[in-house]
Design an enzyme around this catalytic site. Sequence first.
Site, short mmCIF file in Angstrom:
data_model
loop_
_atom_site.label_atom_id
_atom_site.label_comp_id
_atom_site.label_asym_id
_atom_site.label_seq_id
_atom_site.Cartn_x
_atom_site.Cartn_y
_atom_site.Cartn_z
N GLN A 203 0.83 -1.22 0.00
CA GLN A 203 0.00 0.00 0.00
C GLN A 203 0.86 1.26 0.00
O GLN A 203 0.37 2.34 -0.31
CB GLN A 203 -0.92 0.03 1.24
CG GLN A 203 -1.91 -1.11 1.31
CD GLN A 203 -2.93 -1.08 0.18
OE1 GLN A 203 -3.20 -0.03 -0.40
NE2 GLN A 203 -3.46 -2.24 -0.16
N CYS A 364 -8.62 -9.26 4.26
CA CYS A 364 -7.47 -10.15 4.49
C CYS A 364 -6.69 -9.73 5.73
O CYS A 364 -5.46 -9.91 5.79
CB CYS A 364 -6.55 -10.20 3.28
SG CYS A 364 -7.31 -10.93 1.84
#
Lengths: 407, 148
Positions: A203, A364
């Site tokens: 990210q 997740c």
Amino acid sequence: MTFDVQKFRKDFPNLSLKVYGKPLVYLDNAATTFKPQCVIDAVSDHYAQGTSNVHRGVHYLSERATIAFEHSRQIVQQFLNAKTTQEIIFTRGATESINLVAQSFGRPSFKAGDEIVISHMEHHSNIVPWQMLCQQTGCILKIAPINEKGELILDEFIRLLTSRTRLVSMVYVSNSLGTVNPINLIIKEAHERGIPVLVDGAQAVAHQAVDVQALDCDFFVFSGHKIFGPTGIGVLYGKQKLLESMPPYQGGGDMIASVSFVKTAYNVLPYKFEAGTPAIAEAIGLGAALNYVQKVGLEFIIDYKKELLAHGTKILSSIPGVRLIGTAPEKAAILSFVLEGIHPHDLGTIVDQEGVAIRTGHHCTQPVMDFFKVPATARASLSFYNTKEELNILAKSIYRAKEIFHA
Amino acid sequence: MRDELYQQTILEHNRNPRNFRKIEGATHAAEGYNPLCGDHLWVYMKVDSCGVIEDASFEGSGCAISKASASMMTTSLKGKGVQEAQILFEEFHKLVIGELKPDEKPNHLEKLTVFSGIWQYPARVKCASLSWHAMHGALEKAKTVSTE
């Protein structure tokens, strides 16, 4: 200078899509980002005009494909500011990169009782490969805790670093909370004790500039598709000395210097870790994506996303019943939240009817959900092509859901 | 345009789920879990010696679709025989995947046809069928049923 978002939106064909007759509002960028036309062109040009394998033929097309493929490696090297292209391994994505380190760095040398330190906010891809390694070697996984804001508790993390710690593997930016970890400090503390550090940058790459030499991290992983590149291509950066000491991850073509039935000599870096025909078009597409990011200007992207995050935080917080999950002061443009009286899954379906794409579920990161005692969250994750108007549409569609549910 | 998913009956059962409790001395029970969305529930049944479902109930947490579906399932199971419950399971399964069109084919679904449009929402089919899989598993003596 104001950031001209409308100008850049034109680069992304997907942004002009309509769903159920309404303009698409795409707020699921932490899952995957849209691709600019230049990336789509780079991939399609390779297939339309340049299909060939790399590192093999002497013919024109093969040489051209090899040059384009290796040029992408160079672009990645410059993007991360790695010392050499030998430190840039192409993989299928961040997940495969982590598995590669677990199996090639951890498995041959970690012993029973050795410890690996991760945090409570890791994506499953930075948990399960280590659990598998623990089963294989008898080493132990230690979890650094987080606080109510979703921040790493640094003191507790430091306390976990012992003479038995063999590796710290830590997320830079949390995908479900948005928290930006103090990765510099984490690396410094680990290095003071001689412990190598893997940084999960999946990210992070689209959120801030990354300089692996300045960070001094030992491994850094990311996926191409989260930074406007194709799926199926990712990167493992590793310090050359470490990569050289590691055995290959998979065997096959391209990773060898010579093969006989008596003895096989492995190829040099980075090819030692790239068995088989790689994702050539995807690698070329990733190069185009990183060039595109440079062209837009990462510094503009960062500033503009801060504005978006501030706006999103403000309007979501003003909706009665909304609880933001992940409120760290150092945060990327990710808004995870729950809404009183409406399950995230129902919310996701209702806002979808309004054309708004958000993610709902555990992202997740089941341990994070357990920590905040929620089964799931709704998550709006922003990219630089999003607008404040789109966040307003999200807010409006949340009110619509409240209406339907009388919540 | 797709059929409206959140019909009044579904919203009403979500707000006031029927038979939302545990049955002490249940003869059949099973857990249903969908790890993807976090829906997690338990289905209980009391079946008498003649094979009639005397009582059916559920507990747990989940989205409106899974809760309403469990609520309506337990309501419709009471008083039915185990064989009938199995037939209903088959019919409901076909309904939610769009294979059974209630207007076109005779069936025993009655009020459960409110879920007839859910096949147009593929991501939500598992929400509607979770309690049914748990019920089916309970009759088959499975302890845990996962829809993943």
